[in-house]
Design a protein around this motif. Structure first.
Motif, PDB file in Angstrom:
ATOM      1  N   VAL A 116       0.839  -1.204   0.000  1.00 28.73           N
ATOM      2  CA  VAL A 116       0.000   0.000   0.000  1.00 28.73           C
ATOM      3  C   VAL A 116       0.874   1.253   0.000  1.00 28.73           C
ATOM      4  N   ILE A 117       1.921   1.242   0.818  1.00 30.26           N
ATOM      5  CA  ILE A 117       2.831   2.389   0.866  1.00 30.26           C
ATOM      6  C   ILE A 117       3.464   2.625  -0.497  1.00 30.26           C
ATOM      7  N   ASP A 118       3.950   1.546  -1.107  1.00 30.49           N
ATOM      8  CA  ASP A 118       4.640   1.678  -2.385  1.00 30.49           C
ATOM      9  C   ASP A 118       3.682   2.100  -3.499  1.00 30.49           C
ATOM     10  N   PHE A 119       2.520   1.458  -3.581  1.00 32.14           N
ATOM     11  CA  PHE A 119       1.574   1.788  -4.648  1.00 32.14           C
ATOM     12  C   PHE A 119       1.047   3.209  -4.492  1.00 32.14           C
ATOM     13  N   THR A 120       0.838   3.620  -3.257  1.00 30.87           N
ATOM     14  CA  THR A 120       0.406   4.996  -3.016  1.00 30.87           C
ATOM     15  C   THR A 120       1.475   5.980  -3.492  1.00 30.87           C
ATOM     16  N   ALA A 121       2.734   5.696  -3.183  1.00 25.74           N
ATOM     17  CA  ALA A 121       3.825   6.569  -3.628  1.00 25.74           C
ATOM     18  C   ALA A 121       3.892   6.638  -5.156  1.00 25.74           C
ATOM     19  N   LEU A 122       3.637   5.511  -5.811  1.00 29.49           N
ATOM     20  CA  LEU A 122       3.688   5.457  -7.273  1.00 29.49           C
ATOM     21  C   LEU A 122       2.551   6.237  -7.925  1.00 29.49           C
ATOM     22  N   THR A 123       1.411   6.295  -7.254  1.00 29.79           N
ATOM     23  CA  THR A 123       0.241   6.944  -7.859  1.00 29.79           C
ATOM     24  C   THR A 123       0.011   8.372  -7.361  1.00 29.79           C
ATOM     25  N   LEU A 124       0.709   8.777  -6.325  1.00 29.87           N
ATOM     26  CA  LEU A 124       0.523  10.126  -5.793  1.00 29.87           C
ATOM     27  C   LEU A 124       0.758  11.234  -6.832  1.00 29.87           C
ATOM     28  N   PRO A 125       1.782  11.123  -7.677  1.00 29.00           N
ATOM     29  CA  PRO A 125       1.969  12.190  -8.675  1.00 29.00           C
ATOM     30  C   PRO A 125       0.744  12.403  -9.554  1.00 29.00           C
ATOM     31  N   LEU A 126       0.046  11.324  -9.912  1.00 26.40           N
ATOM     32  CA  LEU A 126      -1.185  11.445 -10.693  1.00 26.40           C
ATOM     33  C   LEU A 126      -2.278  12.119  -9.885  1.00 26.40           C
ATOM     34  N   LEU A 128      -2.086  14.098  -7.348  1.00 19.00           N
ATOM     35  CA  LEU A 128      -1.806  15.486  -6.998  1.00 19.00           C
ATOM     36  C   LEU A 128      -2.025  16.446  -8.170  1.00 19.00           C
ATOM     37  N   LYS A 129      -2.197  15.901  -9.366  1.00 26.87           N
ATOM     38  CA  LYS A 129      -2.500  16.729 -10.533  1.00 26.87           C
ATOM     39  C   LYS A 129      -3.988  17.059 -10.643  1.00 26.87           C
ATOM     40  N   GLN A 130      -4.821  16.339  -9.891  1.00 25.81           N
ATOM     41  CA  GLN A 130      -6.271  16.482 -10.026  1.00 25.81           C
ATOM     42  C   GLN A 130      -6.797  17.625  -9.156  1.00 25.81           C
ATOM     43  N   GLU A 131      -7.914  18.186  -9.575  1.00 24.35           N
ATOM     44  CA  GLU A 131      -8.547  19.249  -8.789  1.00 24.35           C
ATOM     45  C   GLU A 131      -9.112  18.714  -7.479  1.00 24.35           C
ATOM     46  N   GLU A 132      -9.518  17.450  -7.494  1.00 23.35           N
ATOM     47  CA  GLU A 132     -10.065  16.817  -6.292  1.00 23.35           C
ATOM     48  C   GLU A 132      -9.695  15.344  -6.332  1.00 23.35           C
ATOM     49  N   ALA A 133      -9.059  14.859  -5.269  1.00 22.16           N
ATOM     50  CA  ALA A 133      -8.585  13.482  -5.261  1.00 22.16           C
ATOM     51  C   ALA A 133      -8.706  12.887  -3.861  1.00 22.16           C
ATOM     52  N   ALA A 134      -8.654  11.553  -3.817  1.00 19.41           N
ATOM     53  CA  ALA A 134      -8.773  10.861  -2.532  1.00 19.41           C
ATOM     54  C   ALA A 134      -8.025   9.546  -2.564  1.00 19.41           C
ATOM     55  N   ILE A 135      -7.518   9.168  -1.411  1.00 22.96           N
ATOM     56  CA  ILE A 135      -6.975   7.833  -1.168  1.00 22.96           C
ATOM     57  C   ILE A 135      -7.817   7.212  -0.067  1.00 22.96           C
ATOM     58  N   VAL A 136      -8.286   6.003  -0.303  1.00 22.59           N
ATOM     59  CA  VAL A 136      -9.068   5.278   0.697  1.00 22.59           C
ATOM     60  C   VAL A 136      -8.299   4.015   1.063  1.00 22.59           C
ATOM     61  N   ASN A 137      -7.875   3.917   2.309  1.00 30.66           N
ATOM     62  CA  ASN A 137      -7.224   2.703   2.798  1.00 30.66           C
ATOM     63  C   ASN A 137      -8.227   1.886   3.598  1.00 30.66           C
ATOM     64  N   VAL A 138      -8.390   0.637   3.207  1.00 26.23           N
ATOM     65  CA  VAL A 138      -9.344  -0.249   3.882  1.00 26.23           C
ATOM     66  C   VAL A 138      -8.591  -1.002   4.971  1.00 26.23           C
ATOM     67  N   SER A 139      -8.840  -0.610   6.216  1.00 27.20           N
ATOM     68  CA  SER A 139      -8.193  -1.297   7.333  1.00 27.20           C
ATOM     69  C   SER A 139      -9.181  -2.313   7.923  1.00 27.20           C
ATOM     70  N   SER A 140      -9.481  -2.232   9.208  1.00 28.35           N
ATOM     71  CA  SER A 140     -10.310  -3.268   9.823  1.00 28.35           C
ATOM     72  C   SER A 140     -10.640  -2.892  11.257  1.00 28.35           C
TER      73      SER A 140
END
Length: 242
Positions: A116-126, A128-140
């Protein structure tokens, strides 16, 4: 944030909670990208969705993470929501010397936390280019209390919970990126069958709660029985300096 017109990537989106979220968001006018390891399951899931595509791959493998992130960059540059839902869980008897507890824990930690850490880092640049964005982490619900059946799974989700808090603090001043944490309790899915999932809530209830939270910008999303624990614990932890 807006609840329609988004482009949403959902890992583990071919079944269970991931597919339930995909159905909810697809029905609400969002473009859905589901991910999973099994091509047949992905294609079957697509039959239940509108305006959706699939990217096969195993996010627990670094090369697949890189390939999928590049696919998103090239073919879906408008992506603005990432839902980190894929997970691994094993019954892990710590009293059994032949149980290979460390190997099970390694797989859980790699899938539920490191990837999750790695994939988030890989996709963050994309994102951060958006006007509105979100990351949802499914924990428990397990982030709040482990047990003898799933001790290492619980630990991996607790690590994800801590990381999510840190990620939220990191981007607290960025008004365009929101960090959500979804806390399901026991859910009736194939994934949870081994641990009595038949007694759990339907996956659609988790999807419904997330949908409402996105609309309300409610970044903490406890579901079902997790709400009781969340109401007790979070007011205390919020007072801890951070």
């Amino acid at each position: 944030m807006k609840i329609t017109g988004n482009t949403v990537f959902i890992s583990g989106g071919s079944a269970g909670i991931g597919l339930a979220i995909a159905k909810k968001l697809s029905a609400s006018g969002n473009h859905i990208i589901i991910n999973g390891r099994d091509e047949t399951r992905l294609q079957n899931a697509l039959k239940e969705l509108d305006n959706a595509v699939a990217i096969r791959g195993d996010l627990s493998i670094a090369a697949d993470r890189i390939r999928i992130a590049e696919d998103l960059k090239v073919n879906h540059p408008q992506i603005n929501i990432i839902i980190n839902n894929a997970g691994a869980a094993f019954m892990n008897d710590l009293s059994d010397a032949n149980n290979n507890a460390a190997e099970k824990a390694y797989q859980e930690m790699n899938t539920n936390y490191i990837s999750v850490i790695d994939f988030t880092a890989l996709t963050l640049p994309l994102l951060l280019k958006q006007e509105e964005a979100a990351i949802v982490n499914v924990s428990s619900i397990a982030v709040f209390r482990s047990n003898k059946y799933l001790p290492t799974y619980s630990a991996s989700k607790a690590a994800l919970h801590s990381y999510t808090q840190g990620l939220r603090d990191t981007f607290a001043e960025n008004e365009n990126l929101n960090i959500y944490e979804l806390y399901p309790p026991l859910v009736n899915t194939e994934f949870s069958a081994e641990i009595g999932g038949a007694n759990g809530i339907p996956a659609s209830e988790v999807a419904d709660e997330l949908f409402v939270a996105l609309e309300k910008n409610q970044f903490e999303v406890p579901v079902g029985d997790t709400k009781k624990i969340h109401e007790l614990v979070v007011p205390i932890t919020e007072n801890v300096p951070h």
